[in-house]
Design a protein around this motif. Sequence first.
Motif, short mmCIF file in Angstrom:
data_model
loop_
_atom_site.label_atom_id
_atom_site.label_comp_id
_atom_site.label_asym_id
_atom_site.label_seq_id
_atom_site.Cartn_x
_atom_site.Cartn_y
_atom_site.Cartn_z
N ASP A 49 61.59 -61.00 -22.49
CA ASP A 49 61.62 -59.81 -23.55
C ASP A 49 61.14 -58.52 -22.95
O ASP A 49 61.15 -57.55 -23.76
N ARG A 50 60.98 -58.39 -21.66
CA ARG A 50 60.33 -57.12 -21.25
C ARG A 50 61.61 -56.29 -20.58
O ARG A 50 62.57 -56.69 -20.07
N VAL A 51 61.24 -54.86 -20.56
CA VAL A 51 62.09 -53.70 -20.34
C VAL A 51 61.50 -53.01 -19.32
O VAL A 51 60.38 -52.61 -19.66
N LEU A 52 62.01 -52.75 -18.18
CA LEU A 52 61.38 -51.70 -17.17
C LEU A 52 62.53 -50.71 -17.08
O LEU A 52 63.66 -50.91 -16.81
N PHE A 53 62.08 -49.35 -17.45
CA PHE A 53 63.14 -48.23 -17.16
C PHE A 53 62.46 -47.16 -16.43
O PHE A 53 61.29 -47.12 -16.49
N TYR A 54 63.37 -46.61 -15.93
CA TYR A 54 62.89 -45.20 -15.09
C TYR A 54 63.54 -43.99 -15.15
O TYR A 54 64.70 -43.99 -15.50
N THR A 55 62.97 -42.91 -15.59
CA THR A 55 63.10 -41.62 -15.89
C THR A 55 62.94 -40.45 -14.78
O THR A 55 62.91 -39.18 -15.19
N GLY A 56 62.45 -40.73 -13.61
CA GLY A 56 62.57 -39.89 -12.80
C GLY A 56 60.92 -39.15 -12.44
O GLY A 56 60.12 -39.82 -12.95
N SER A 57 60.81 -38.77 -11.33
CA SER A 57 59.84 -37.94 -10.90
C SER A 57 58.49 -39.21 -10.79
O SER A 57 57.43 -38.97 -10.84
N GLY A 58 59.11 -40.45 -10.37
CA GLY A 58 58.23 -41.73 -10.03
C GLY A 58 57.49 -42.04 -11.36
O GLY A 58 56.83 -43.06 -11.46
N VAL A 59 58.27 -41.75 -12.53
CA VAL A 59 57.66 -42.34 -13.89
C VAL A 59 58.12 -43.69 -14.24
O VAL A 59 59.53 -43.39 -14.48
N TRP A 60 57.84 -44.54 -14.02
CA TRP A 60 58.28 -46.21 -14.49
C TRP A 60 57.80 -46.36 -16.15
O TRP A 60 56.45 -46.16 -16.23
N GLN A 61 58.62 -46.83 -16.85
CA GLN A 61 58.17 -47.15 -18.32
C GLN A 61 58.26 -48.49 -18.72
O GLN A 61 59.20 -49.28 -18.20
N ARG A 62 57.47 -48.97 -19.68
CA ARG A 62 57.78 -50.49 -20.05
C ARG A 62 58.17 -50.49 -21.65
O ARG A 62 57.28 -49.91 -22.49
N ALA A 63 58.69 -51.47 -21.89
CA ALA A 63 59.11 -51.81 -23.17
C ALA A 63 59.18 -53.12 -23.39
O ALA A 63 59.42 -53.88 -22.44
N VAL A 64 59.29 -53.53 -24.82
CA VAL A 64 59.53 -55.09 -25.18
C VAL A 64 60.96 -55.06 -26.21
O VAL A 64 61.21 -54.26 -26.88
N LEU A 65 61.74 -56.10 -25.83
CA LEU A 65 62.91 -56.26 -26.81
C LEU A 65 62.55 -56.66 -28.27
O LEU A 65 61.36 -57.61 -28.24
N LYS A 66 63.26 -56.17 -29.22
CA LYS A 66 63.01 -56.67 -30.70
C LYS A 66 64.10 -56.90 -31.32
O LYS A 66 64.43 -56.49 -32.53
N GLY A 67 65.17 -57.53 -30.78
CA GLY A 67 66.24 -58.02 -31.12
C GLY A 67 66.87 -58.79 -30.28
O GLY A 67 67.19 -58.68 -29.02
N GLU A 68 67.60 -59.62 -30.91
CA GLU A 68 68.73 -60.55 -29.96
C GLU A 68 69.58 -60.14 -29.02
O GLU A 68 70.04 -60.45 -28.14
N ASP A 69 70.27 -59.02 -29.69
CA ASP A 69 71.39 -58.20 -28.89
C ASP A 69 70.80 -57.27 -27.69
O ASP A 69 71.53 -56.59 -27.23
#
Length: 656
Positions: free
Chosen positions: A103-123
């Motif tokens: 359920d984990r999400v890792l996404f990158y928005t530039g300038s060395g910034v990595w961020q974390r989220a979790v999934l809240k839906g089956e799709d």
Amino acid sequence: MKNTILPCVIILLAVAEPACALINPQLQPIDLAERYQAVIGTTIAERDEDNGTMTLKVTGVFSGKFAAKTIRVATVDATRDEPIFLDDGQPIAAFVGGGRKGDRVLFYTGSGVWQRAVLKGEDMGQWEWVEVLDSQDVSSLFGCFNGDGPRLVEMMADYRDGAFYFPARPFQQFSQRTLGKFTSPLRGVALYDVDGDGDLDAYGCSPSGNRLFLQTGPMEFEDSTDKLGLNGVAGASCSFADLDADGRVDLLADGVIYTQQADGRFTKTDWLPTEANQKLKSSALVDLNADGYPDVLISKVVGGLHAYRNPGRQANAWKDITQPTGLAGEACGPAGTGFFAPGDWNDDGRVDLFYASDSGRLLIQGDDGTFAPLGGGEIGLDLSTFEPQPGLTGAGCLAALWTDDTPSLLVPMDASFAFIAQNRGRPANVITATNELENEPAEAQISVLCEDLDVDGTVDVFTGTRTGPCNFHANRGYGSFMRAGKYKPEAFPDAFRGGAWGLAVGDVNGDGANDLLLGGVDGTLTLLVNEALSLRTPPTEATLYHERKRYNTKILAVTVGGPLGVTGAKLLLEDSQGKIVARREIGTQVNVGSCSPNTVNLAVRESGKYALKVTWSDGVSTSIPVSLDGPRLVRVRAERPPDADSKSPSQGREAP
């Protein structure tokens, strides 16, 4: 905070300043892709700042399965911090469905910034944002990727298409050959086929006397200065080209032209006025008016840039065109002191100039042939040094560094770089997105040479210094650079550790790998022989992905011929879909007054059919089909179309 996202991550270095983290070979984007269920590209479609939510539009699925077309990202409540995003519409890469629960999400928005989220839906189309990852606690993610956000999206698209290449280890090796010892520090150097036998020769400049070393046998050099009539020539700069279209290479040494006679000896001319050789800082041959005949460009100490027009086949006095080209105008720094770099910045077929005076100027040539600074003024670089005299840094280069198809400007400063790229349609200093090029430069930098030195298809950076050591940054692709000596110091011989002003690049032994000629501050003229190809062995089941890519890389060696238009010629290599995979310009590697040859090596990682498009400096062009399905090294000589020279003017057109 404990790192719970990727339990198998190996932390190589935990530091307070994340930009200094080592490149982690165990945690590259390709490794992340294998640990998550899907890799996608997105852009911001809508924001709801009142409720702390935003909608992302899915622009591509690069790995796995992902059904949702849009993604709703929400925080736990509107009072919490929100995700860090940059401009609307900016591409964002996301790795979805990781961790033990998937359920984990890792996404990158530039300038060395990595961020974390979790999934809240089956799709997978609903995310709950959790946090910006604290780089001091998760410093290994800087060792994964810390560059430009859209470049990571580009990388993952290449991963999907099987063209991914982003090495975490350096793959180069050099040995050294001493060609000569001078009694004073060397300045400009040159690699060029002076005697027309097909082999590159070497030339070095110093106040105590310049010397020419002809290659008389495979990697055998002979001091031929006296034999070719060049005894007594001394100075700081050198440049070779055929100036009068007679088929023989001529020499510009500082502000004096020497023509080569039929017997191979050089004769001093009075073609340039005596003032051209006074207060001279550096000089080079540049086709300023696009007529095919190289002109002379000179930088003077506290005197700005000066230009002299080549009259063509008529052996008469060259005309001073400093005033009519606008170089004498106040905006171009007529009282400045600095090195210069030529190249076609905006791809309009006219040469532009970077001038490292004051705080730097990028001088763009207009339709009328006059130069004016981009943006109307100086760039704002700090070109100061600890030495009292000005102009001891900033010998930059225009080359395809940021992307394969578009020129960028790299400028060395005393202990840093400026990297001006045409990023998403506008000039921008992208140095903060270049990994170790930003935070690990050399000290006392003076010049850079930009060429593919590890034979992997990307243009690398070699930095010359006023005092040692020199520096080498390998281009990993996607705007990211690695200071290779940190990971493999034994790849560089002793000459690398001393200061060098003049730098030239060319394939001296003809093996397809570019070699380096260094003009040492200790007076040693050194050839660094590129041994990178010797490291490539036939792949086995245990061979790493990037090593396999390197082994299968093809090399296209291109010699640009013809009596006109060689200096300033442009080469573009296109694949079967019309994508430019390599770009070079002849005559742009001038740094402190040096010269590289009219032969270039283009490394191509993917086999197949290609089109080599060559445009000589006067606009004459041709397209040559090339097959890279066979042997590793393919040689091509690009000759001007048979009727081209009859249509060219017999002498240079008048400057405006």
